[in-house]
Enzyme design. Structure first.
Site, PDB file in Angstrom:
ATOM      1  N   GLU A  88      -6.263  -1.804  -6.837  1.00  0.00           N
ATOM      2  CA  GLU A  88      -6.018  -1.024  -7.683  1.00  0.00           C
ATOM      3  C   GLU A  88      -4.260  -1.076  -8.317  1.00  0.00           C
ATOM      4  OE1 GLU A  88      -3.773   3.739  -6.511  1.00  0.00           O
ATOM      5  OE2 GLU A  88      -4.054   2.601  -4.814  1.00  0.00           O
TER       6      GLU A  88
ATOM      7  N   SER B 162       0.790  -1.056  -0.078  1.00  0.00           N
ATOM      8  CA  SER B 162      -0.257   0.681   0.122  1.00  0.00           C
ATOM      9  C   SER B 162       0.775   1.319   0.153  1.00  0.00           C
ATOM     10  CB  SER B 162      -0.959   0.380   1.080  1.00  0.00           C
ATOM     11  OG  SER B 162      -0.406  -0.171   2.327  1.00  0.00           O
TER      12      SER B 162
ATOM     13  N   ASN C 151      -3.879   6.018  -1.546  1.00  0.00           N
ATOM     14  CA  ASN C 151      -3.735   6.623  -0.337  1.00  0.00           C
ATOM     15  C   ASN C 151      -3.177   7.888  -0.189  1.00  0.00           C
ATOM     16  OD1 ASN C 151      -4.362   4.014   1.862  1.00  0.00           O
ATOM     17  ND2 ASN C 151      -1.698   3.526   0.794  1.00  0.00           N
TER      18      ASN C 151
ATOM     19  N   HIS D 287      -2.845  -4.058  -5.350  1.00  0.00           N
ATOM     20  CA  HIS D 287      -2.656  -2.959  -3.926  1.00  0.00           C
ATOM     21  C   HIS D 287      -4.531  -3.385  -4.115  1.00  0.00           C
ATOM     22  CE1 HIS D 287      -4.085   0.555  -1.602  1.00  0.00           C
ATOM     23  NE2 HIS D 287      -3.258  -0.245  -0.647  1.00  0.00           N
TER      24      HIS D 287
END
Length: 733
Positions: free
Chosen positions: A476, A443, A514, A464
């Site tokens: 992702e 991540s 993120n 991800h």
């Protein structure tokens, strides 16, 4: 080329069969609506026909709803009068379904009509369900995999083909509100209980025909067309009905926090429609539906959650010329929560899984996650014992890396440490086939750096997942500097197999999701250090349509994780790292041992069962509440701009290659205000000139993190929109 056909049998029953040409599922277009209208007229005027059965020519599917491109086309063709054109189209649909409903009966005596039944042979949604509701009898296949419902609210609209008025008049406002507002699809048994259908049968066509041949005049009269009709639960002017609508209104606002215009419009249509006769109520529904269609929120939601999402799932960004890369056998390294979740969804998709951990006990624990999940499904009647046995048989839990031989995809989900991941990469690559794709479920760690441990960096990629894997819809995919097209295609084909939505981004710190979530969390924490009430911060976010506010989100994801990310980022960036009061708060909370929900102590206090009780009062001892609290809109704009500016920078820097991925990824990945259509759609709604001006004001007041990105500044000066400048369809053309 026709979508509907009319046939009749020896018993005098006409069959109107819906089979949209060239489509896997029936969707209704303007042309198809006119077709079915003409066929109904033909059947009603034919003296040899005793009744009509409407069904589908698609095996296992009745209808997928309206072709939403139709609505866009009508707007475009209307020029300066799009609202009138949309209203006229909707009223035209009401006229057709009302003709279906009255079926040639005498307007005064309500006799002499022809019975019309709907044989629902599979999944039925949207306008398909609304057509069914207009019929006199609805029979659905006895297949629990088939679903029926009115899911329009999930796309930013509401059932505007008479479904809102008909269903609310059938069951009452209070019973109708959850079905209409949640948009859930139901299996036949639940649908019968909710009165969406009348009967369930193994052969719905035969059952529908039998009903038609035995129907009497009274069976054809809908409750609202009969004398003395009273709305279940009471109309708004009735004492009981008044309380019903008060309760429904409270429920709507509680669920939406006022952020979704379609929900309010839906309830308004029900309320106002309940005050008048049925035909006037349909006109009211059409007006509210047109109002929602003209709202930019509706257009943005339809574009992102239907058109763009569907395009990405069908491979819009898949590299051209790469053959099918469907996964046959997958190796999952690490049987913790993430690895166990990846194993679960892979086995669910029919893929053979090798789940590896340091010892047999740890590996078995990871496999047990799937067993527990399936046991819950059995209790709810969603899973059979046979399905459980078959899924578990696909998962081999082992500490032996040799079992990875024959895998065509590896997903590494071990401890988030560069050294640990590098060591595992080298060990596994010595065993797996040379053409096997290796993916890291990280991540935060850069894929390009992780790929340095690989002897085949062109076959190394990031995949991800979001937690919990089995519930989150987004995946992702991250390309490193050397990642090749086959690796990208493999990742995309795998994500399609497990029925999730992919976005593909280029490697950068925190990738895309993120990168945008962290500023949201940090802005909330920073406001606490300024004395802003955490109650105001979280509620401001919820009223924007976010599922949880940034303070609650921090508790859910754990405070020590935030502290760990801050330290790692600071170590990586060195002097370039921007010091932030939010870090001071997180480090202080960590020192206090208040690590969030997992520790039963964080920004919230929790009871013995782990349920949130209230915000921790000790927070104000360190950061006293300011006497004057900021304006709600100011708090909301800080939270919004903290995220959307990162999305703009990601597009500007090439992390995002396709604008659709920025919006779809935001809504599915972290619940970014769905009504907005995503961060880039939101900027189009408020306008780039205003966005740039607001950036300048926020930057002057709160700091450089709100500085207007050069791309946004340029677009503001030119009066451009993001979907005008970066429209992928225009680029393809």
């Amino acid at each position: 080329m026709t979508d509907f056909t009319l046939t009749k049998d020896a018993d005098g029953v006409a069959f109107v069969t819906w089979d949209a040409q060239g489509k896997s599922m029936n969707v209704l277009t303007r042309e198809a609506f006119q077709e079915v209208s003409q066929l109904i007229d033909q059947a009603l005027s034919d003296d040899e026909i005793k009744g009509i059965v409407i069904t589908s020519g698609k095996e296992g599917s009745f209808a997928g709803g309206m072709d939403l491109n139709t609505l866009a086309t009508i707007r475009q063709e209307a020029g300066d009068e799009p609202a009138q054109a949309l209203f006229d189209f909707v009223m035209g649909g009401h006229h057709i379904l009302r003709k279906l409903e009255l079926a040639g009966m005498d307007p005064k005596t309500k006799k002499g009509g022809k019975p019309i039944a709907c044989a629902i042979n599979g999944t039925c949604a949207g306008i398909g369900t609304e057509i069914a509701l207009a019929c006199h009898h609805r029979v659905m296949t006895n297949n629990p995999k088939s679903k029926i419902g009115l899911p329009e609210i999930l796309l930013g609209i509401f059932p505007g083909g008479g479904g809102t008025i008909r269903y609310s008049r059938m069951v009452g406002a209070m019973a109708a509100a959850p079905v209409l507002l949640e948009g859930k699809m139901m299996d036949p048994a639940k649908a019968k209980g909710a009165q969406l259908i009348d009967a369930v049968a193994d052969d719905p066509v035969a059952a529908a025909k039998e009903w038609v041949l035995n129907a009497k005049d009274a069976d054809l009269v809908k409750p609202w067309d009969a004398k003395g009709y009273k709305m279940p639960g009471g109309a708004p002017y009735h004492p009981a009905g008044f309380m019903t609508f008060v309760g429904a209104s409270a429920m709507v606002h509680g669920k939406t926090q006022g952020a979704f215009p379609a929900a309010k419009a839906l309830l308004s249509a029900i309320y106002e429609g309940a005050l008048v006769d049925f035909d006037t109520a349909l006109k009211i529904e059409a007006r509210w539906f047109t109002n929602v269609l003209m709202n930019p929120s509706s257009s943005a939601m339809i574009r992102t959650l239907f058109l763009n999402k569907e395009a990405l799932e069908k491979g819009a960004v898949r590299p051209k010329g790469v053959p099918d890369q469907r996964v046959k056998k997958i190796g999952v390294l690490g049987a913790g929560m993430m690895g166990a979740g990846i194993a679960l969804v892979s086995a669910q998709a029919g893929i053979e899984v090798v789940l590896v951990d340091r010892d047999q006990e740890a590996a078995d624990k990871g496999k047990a996650y799937t067993e527990t999940y399936l046991d819950k499904g059995i209790k709810r009647g969603k899973v059979t014992a046979e399905k459980k046995e078959a899924m578990l048989a696909r998962i081999t839990a082992t500490p032996d890396l040799d079992h990875l031989k024959g895998c065509d995809l590896i997903i590494e989900a071990v401890f988030e440490d560069m050294g640990v991941k590098a060591e595992m990469t080298k060990k596994v690559e010595a065993i797996i086939p040379e053409d096997c794709i290796f993916a890291s479920n990280t991540s935060t760690l850069p894929i390009t750096d992780l790929a340095k441990a690989s002897v085949r960096p062109d076959q190394f990629i990031g995949i991800h997942f979001f937690s919990p894997v089995e519930k989150m819809l987004l995946v992702e995919i991250i390309k490193g500097k050397e990642t090749g097209d086959r690796a990208v295609a493999k990742a995309l084909d795998y994500v399609r197999q497990i029925r999730k939505t992919p976005i593909v981004v280029n490697d950068a710190r925190f990738f895309y999701a993120n990168r945008c979530i962290i500023p949201y969390i940090n802005e909330g924490a920073r406001m606490i250090t300024e004395g802003v009430s955490p109650v105001l911060i979280d509620n401001a976010a919820r009223q924007l349509g976010f599922p949880v506010g940034p303070i609650q989100l921090t508790d859910e994801t754990s405070i020590d994780l935030g502290a760990k990310i801050a330290r790692a980022t600071k170590a990586a960036m060195g002097n370039a790292y921007p010091e932030s009061p939010s870090d001071d708060l997180i480090f202080w909370m960590e020192e206090q041992g208040r690590l969030g929900r997992k520790a039963n102590a964080g920004f919230f206090d929790y009871d013995e069962k782990g349920k949130r009780v209230e915000y921790w009062k000790g927070l104000q001892e360190k950061y006293p509440l300011a006497k004057d609290q900021p304006d709600l809109i100011e708090v909301q704009e800080r939270l919004m701009f903290a995220q959307v500016l990162e999305a703009v920078r990601a597009l500007e820097e090439g992390v995002l290659e396709d604008i659709r991925e920025g919006d779809v990824g935001a809504i599915l990945g972290w619940g970014f205000a769905p009504w907005s259509g995503g961060p880039l759609s939101w900027l189009d709604i408020i306008g780039t000139p205003y966005a740039a001006e607001r950036c300048d004001q926020l930057a002057e007041k709160y700091g450089e993190r709100f500085a207007c990105p050069p791309l946004l500044r340029e677009m503001a000066e030119k009066g451009q929109t993001f979907y005008g400048r970066f429209n992928p369809e225009a680029k393809a053309a």
